[in-house]
Design a protein around this motif. Structure first.
Motif, PDB file in Angstrom:
ATOM      1  N   HIS A 159       0.817  -1.217   0.000  1.00  0.00           N
ATOM      2  CA  HIS A 159       0.000   0.000   0.000  1.00  0.00           C
ATOM      3  C   HIS A 159       0.855   1.274   0.000  1.00  0.00           C
ATOM      4  O   HIS A 159       0.366   2.340  -0.383  1.00  0.00           O
ATOM      5  CB  HIS A 159      -0.964  -0.019   1.193  1.00  0.00           C
ATOM      6  CG  HIS A 159      -2.076  -1.004   1.007  1.00  0.00           C
ATOM      7  ND1 HIS A 159      -3.205  -0.721   0.274  1.00  0.00           N
ATOM      8  CD2 HIS A 159      -2.208  -2.289   1.427  1.00  0.00           C
ATOM      9  CE1 HIS A 159      -3.997  -1.780   0.254  1.00  0.00           C
ATOM     10  NE2 HIS A 159      -3.416  -2.748   0.946  1.00  0.00           N
ATOM     11  N   GLU A 160       2.102   1.147   0.386  1.00  0.00           N
ATOM     12  CA  GLU A 160       2.992   2.313   0.340  1.00  0.00           C
ATOM     13  C   GLU A 160       3.539   2.547  -1.067  1.00  0.00           C
ATOM     14  O   GLU A 160       3.692   3.687  -1.508  1.00  0.00           O
ATOM     15  CB  GLU A 160       4.143   2.124   1.325  1.00  0.00           C
ATOM     16  CG  GLU A 160       3.710   2.206   2.787  1.00  0.00           C
ATOM     17  CD  GLU A 160       4.801   1.734   3.745  1.00  0.00           C
ATOM     18  OE1 GLU A 160       5.876   1.319   3.248  1.00  0.00           O
ATOM     19  OE2 GLU A 160       4.577   1.777   4.962  1.00  0.00           O
ATOM     20  N   THR A 161       3.819   1.459  -1.776  1.00  0.00           N
ATOM     21  CA  THR A 161       4.464   1.582  -3.092  1.00  0.00           C
ATOM     22  C   THR A 161       3.497   1.336  -4.250  1.00  0.00           C
ATOM     23  O   THR A 161       3.762   1.757  -5.377  1.00  0.00           O
ATOM     24  CB  THR A 161       5.620   0.574  -3.214  1.00  0.00           C
ATOM     25  OG1 THR A 161       5.080  -0.774  -3.199  1.00  0.00           O
ATOM     26  CG2 THR A 161       6.607   0.728  -2.062  1.00  0.00           C
ATOM     27  N   GLY A 162       2.400   0.614  -3.967  1.00  0.00           N
ATOM     28  CA  GLY A 162       1.472   0.265  -5.040  1.00  0.00           C
ATOM     29  C   GLY A 162       1.948  -0.903  -5.871  1.00  0.00           C
ATOM     30  O   GLY A 162       1.311  -1.254  -6.876  1.00  0.00           O
ATOM     31  N   GLU A 163       3.075  -1.525  -5.482  1.00  0.00           N
ATOM     32  CA  GLU A 163       3.631  -2.652  -6.234  1.00  0.00           C
ATOM     33  C   GLU A 163       3.438  -3.951  -5.442  1.00  0.00           C
ATOM     34  O   GLU A 163       3.632  -3.983  -4.229  1.00  0.00           O
ATOM     35  CB  GLU A 163       5.119  -2.425  -6.499  1.00  0.00           C
ATOM     36  CG  GLU A 163       5.405  -1.214  -7.373  1.00  0.00           C
ATOM     37  CD  GLU A 163       6.892  -1.040  -7.628  1.00  0.00           C
ATOM     38  OE1 GLU A 163       7.677  -1.913  -7.181  1.00  0.00           O
ATOM     39  OE2 GLU A 163       7.260  -0.035  -8.269  1.00  0.00           O
TER      40      GLU A 163
END
Length: 220
Positions: free
Chosen positions: A195-199
């Protein structure tokens, strides 16, 4: 394995059980279901009750037993259970009690999709659910306390079971929320990173590549 039946709507079974007591017309069936609080344990669409009765008659499980006339009210057709219906009713109910089936509760579905939400948001949502379930549990306890002096226990076992399942869910929610709060649940670092990087975390991608089958019925 449960049998494949001509009718699969549990409301049809409920109707047969009521008609095994005495002949009734559909309106009386609806009133009896409401009075006994069965809408809390059976998904009841009162608007389709007549259709359910017609389908039971079509399959030979109920039959017309007479007509009720009361004052200036329209005549009402009375239905009673047939021998075939009684056999089906007892066999069906026995299956439901003895044979576990996959019921796909919506909360299970939501839990299976959990990682798409951030851990902190999940913790807050579960807190909301915990509060709501505590209210439901308190209401059920109140009902059971009231009815305990009025009815034999055999007539309130479904409410007892519902309360037990709510309490078990509450226990699980409290434990899971604690694991989220202290970050002790395995995989939470990857979950947060997602959720921090979207990866998608590489470890999670590897799960698909390793062809791990998350199925209780599957032998690894």
């Amino acid at each position: 394995m449960a049998k494949r039946r001509k009718l699969g709507n549990p409301l049809a079974l409920t109707v047969m059980v009521l008609l095994s007591e005495r002949p009734m017309h559909p309106y009386e069936i609806a009133q009896t279901l409401r009075r006994r609080g069965k809408e809390h344990s059976v998904k009841i669409n009162f608007g389709s009750l007549y259709t359910v009765v017609q389908n039971l008659e079509k399959h030979g499980y109920v039959e017309v037993t007479g007509v009720q006339r009361q004052g200036n009210r329209p005549e009402r057709t009375l239905y009673g259970i047939t021998e075939a219906g009684r056999t089906e009713m007892l066999d069906w109910l026995s299956d439901l009690i003895a044979v576990p089936v996959d019921e796909f509760p919506v909360f299970d579905t939501a839990l299976s999709l959990l990682p798409v939400l951030p851990p902190d948001e999940v913790a807050e949502l579960l807190q909301d659910r915990e509060q709501a379930q505590n209210v439901r549990a308190a209401a059920l306890r109140g009902v059971l306390t009231q009815l305990g002096d009025l009815l034999p226990r055999v007539f309130v076992v479904e409410s007892e079971y519902q309360l037990h399942m709510i309490e078990a869910q509450l226990e699980w929610i409290r434990g899971f929320r604690k694991e989220l709060a202290d970050s002790s649940i395995s995989g939470i670092e990857e979950w947060k990173a997602f959720h921090e990087t979207g990866e998608m975390p590489r470890d999670w991608q590897d799960l698909d590549e390793r062809n791990i089958v998350l199925d209780p019925g599957h032998t690894v």
